[in-house]
Design an enzyme around this catalytic site. Structure first.
Site, PDB file in Angstrom:
ATOM      1  CB  CYS A 128     114.900  39.494 -55.500  1.00  0.00           C
ATOM      2  SG  CYS A 128     113.354  38.604 -55.249  1.00  0.00           S
ATOM      3  CG  HIS A 252     115.797  34.395 -56.432  1.00  0.00           C
ATOM      4  ND1 HIS A 252     115.468  33.694 -55.295  1.00  0.00           N
ATOM      5  CD2 HIS A 252     115.012  35.510 -56.423  1.00  0.00           C
ATOM      6  CE1 HIS A 252     114.530  34.354 -54.629  1.00  0.00           C
ATOM      7  NE2 HIS A 252     114.247  35.455 -55.281  1.00  0.00           N
TER       8      HIS A 252
END
Ligand code: A2P
Length: 347
Positions: A128, A252
Site C-alpha cells: 500500500c 496512509h
C-alpha cells in the site's frame, strides 16, 4: 463476456472492499465465490443485489474460476494461489507472497500497466505504501528523471488488517476510560512485544531485518526499484524509507523527499501531477488545502500537496501524499488491474 470471480479473504478489511470495488467496476460477473477461513463459513455478503455465502477456502475452491482477488495473508496465498493458477485462473494477489518473483509482474496501472502483458497467471499488487508514493512520483520520473527517494510514512492501523483497526479503537476507549490499554496485535502479530497504538506512534511495521530496517521499509525500497526500473536491486535509483504506524484508522500519509535529474519549478511539477492519472492535487497553502487521511478515506485517488523545492539542493523537493490504504493501496488497485486485464483480453 461475464466471468467467475473468487475473492480469497472476503471477510477481511481489504476483502470486503474488493467486493465493493468489484461491484462498482465495469466487470461483468457471472458468479462470485467468497472464500475465507472456516471461522466465516455461512456469513452472507450482498453483491449487485444478490446474496452470496462465504465458504472455506480449499485447493478445490478455484475450479471454474476465471479471476481470483486475494488478500488473506502471504502464507494462505503461497498455499492456495498455485492451485488456482493450475486450474486456469488469473490471480491478482495483494499479499507479499509473490511480489519479488521475477516471473510475476508487480503492477500499478497508472505506472506500469504494460507489465501485465507478460503475466503467467499471477499478478502482484504492490504494498500500500509503495503504490501511493509511486503514483505521485512516476509522472515526475518519466518527465524529469528520478535519482533518489527518501520517504517517511504515517501509516493507518487498518493496513495491518481488521483486527488491528479494532484494536486501535478499543485502546482509545480504554485510554479515555482511564483503563490500561491492552495491545495484542500491533506492531506485528506474533511478535514478542506488543505496544498500544492509541495516542502513540510505533516505528515498526512488519518484522525487523538483520540490517535494522523493517520488512515494510525493505518492501518500499525493492518494490519501487522493480516497478520503476524492472530490477529490484537497481542502484541508479536510490531509495530509503522509515515506516511508522500512526493512530489513524484509514489513510496512509507519506512525507517524500526526492531528487530529480532536472530542476523544474514547483508550478511545473504541480501541472504535471495535476494532469497525471489517479492524482488529485491539493496544494494551496493560502487556503490551507493539503491532503489528509479523513478527506482521502473512501476515495480511489491519490492526493498530493505541500510540494516544495529544497532551496539548498537544486533538483531536491518535498511532497506530502495521502491515499486510502484499503482502496488505492489494495482493493481498488487490484480491481483496476482486473479491469485492465479484461479490457486488454489478458484474462
Ligand atoms: P476470516 O475472517 O474467516 O478469519 P484481515 O486482513 O482484515 O485480517 O483479513 C484477513 C482475511 O483472510 C479474512 O477474510 C480471513 O478470514 C482470511 N483468512 C485468514 N486465514 C485464512 C485461511 N487460513 N484460509 C482462508 N482465509 C483466511
Amino acid at each position: 463476456s461475464a466471468i467467475t470471480v473468487a475473492i480469497l479473504g472476503a471477510t477481511g478489511a481489504v476483502g470486503t472492499r474488493m467486493i465493493e470495488q468489484l461491484e462498482q467496476s465495469n466487470i461483468e460477473v457471472r458468479d462470485l465465490r467468497l472464500l475465507a477461513s472456516p471461522r466465516s463459513v455461512g456469513k452472507v455478503q450482498t453483491f449487485r443485489g444478490q446474496e452470496y455465502e462465504v465458504s472455506a477456502a480449499t485447493p478445490d475452491s478455484f475450479i471454474g474460476v476465471d479471476l481470483v482477488l486475494s488478500s488473506a495473508g502471504g502464507s494462505v496465498s503461497k498455499k492456495l494461489i498455485p492451485h488456482a493458477v493450475k486450474n486456469g485462473a488469473v490471480c491478482i494477489d495483494n499479499t507479499s507472497a509473490f511480489r519479488m518473483d521475477p516471473e510475476v509482474p508487480l503492477v500499478i496501472p497508472e505506472v506500469n500497466s504494460d507489465d501485465l502483458d507478460w503475466h503467467h497467471g499471477i499478478i502482484a499488487n504492490p504494498n500500500c505504501s509503495t503504490i501511493q508514493m509511486l503514483v505521485a512520483l512516476a509522472p515526475l520520473d518519466r518527465k524529469y528523471g528520478l535519482n533518489r527517494i527518501i520517504v517517511s510514512t504515517y501509516q493507518a492501523a487498518s493496513g495491518a488488517g481488521q483486527s488491528a483497526w479494532s484494536e486501535l479503537l478499543e485502546e482509545a476507549r480504554q485510554h479515555l476510560d482511564g483503563q490500561a490499554e491492552i495491545a495484542k496485535i500491533l506492531p506485528v502479530s506474533g511478535a514478542s512485544h506488543h505496544y498500544p497504538l492509541a495516542f502513540n506512534l510505533l516505528p515498526q511495521i512488519d518484522v525487523f531485518e538483520d540490517n535494522g530496517y523493517t520488512h515494510e521499509e525493505w518492501k518500499m525500497i525493492h518494490e519501487s526499484k522493480k516497478i520503476l526500473r524492472h530490477d529490484l536491486n537497481n542502484s541508479d535509483l536510490k531509495v530509503t524509507a522509515t515506516c511508522v504506524r500512526v493512530p489513524v484508522p484509514v489513510g496512509h500519509g507519506e512525507s517524500v523527499y526526492f531528487e530529480l535529474e532536472q530542476n523544474p519549478s514547483v508550478p511545473e511539477i504541480q501541472t504535471v501531477l495535476d494532469q497525471a492519472d489517479g492524482i488529485v492535487l491539493q496544494d494551496d497553502p493560502r487556503t490551507q488545502l493539503y491532503p489528509q487521511p479523513i478527506t482521502a478515506e473512501g476515495h480511489q485517488s491519490t492526493f498530493v500537496g505541500r510540494i516544495r523545492a529544497d532551496a539548498e539542493n537544486p533538483g531536491g523537493y518535498n511532497l506530502w501524499v495521502v491515499s486510502d490504504n484499503l482502496l488505492k493501496g489494495a482493493a481498488w488497485n487490484a480491481v483496476q488491474i482486473a479491469e485492465t486485464l479484461v479490457q486488454r483480453e489478458l484474462l
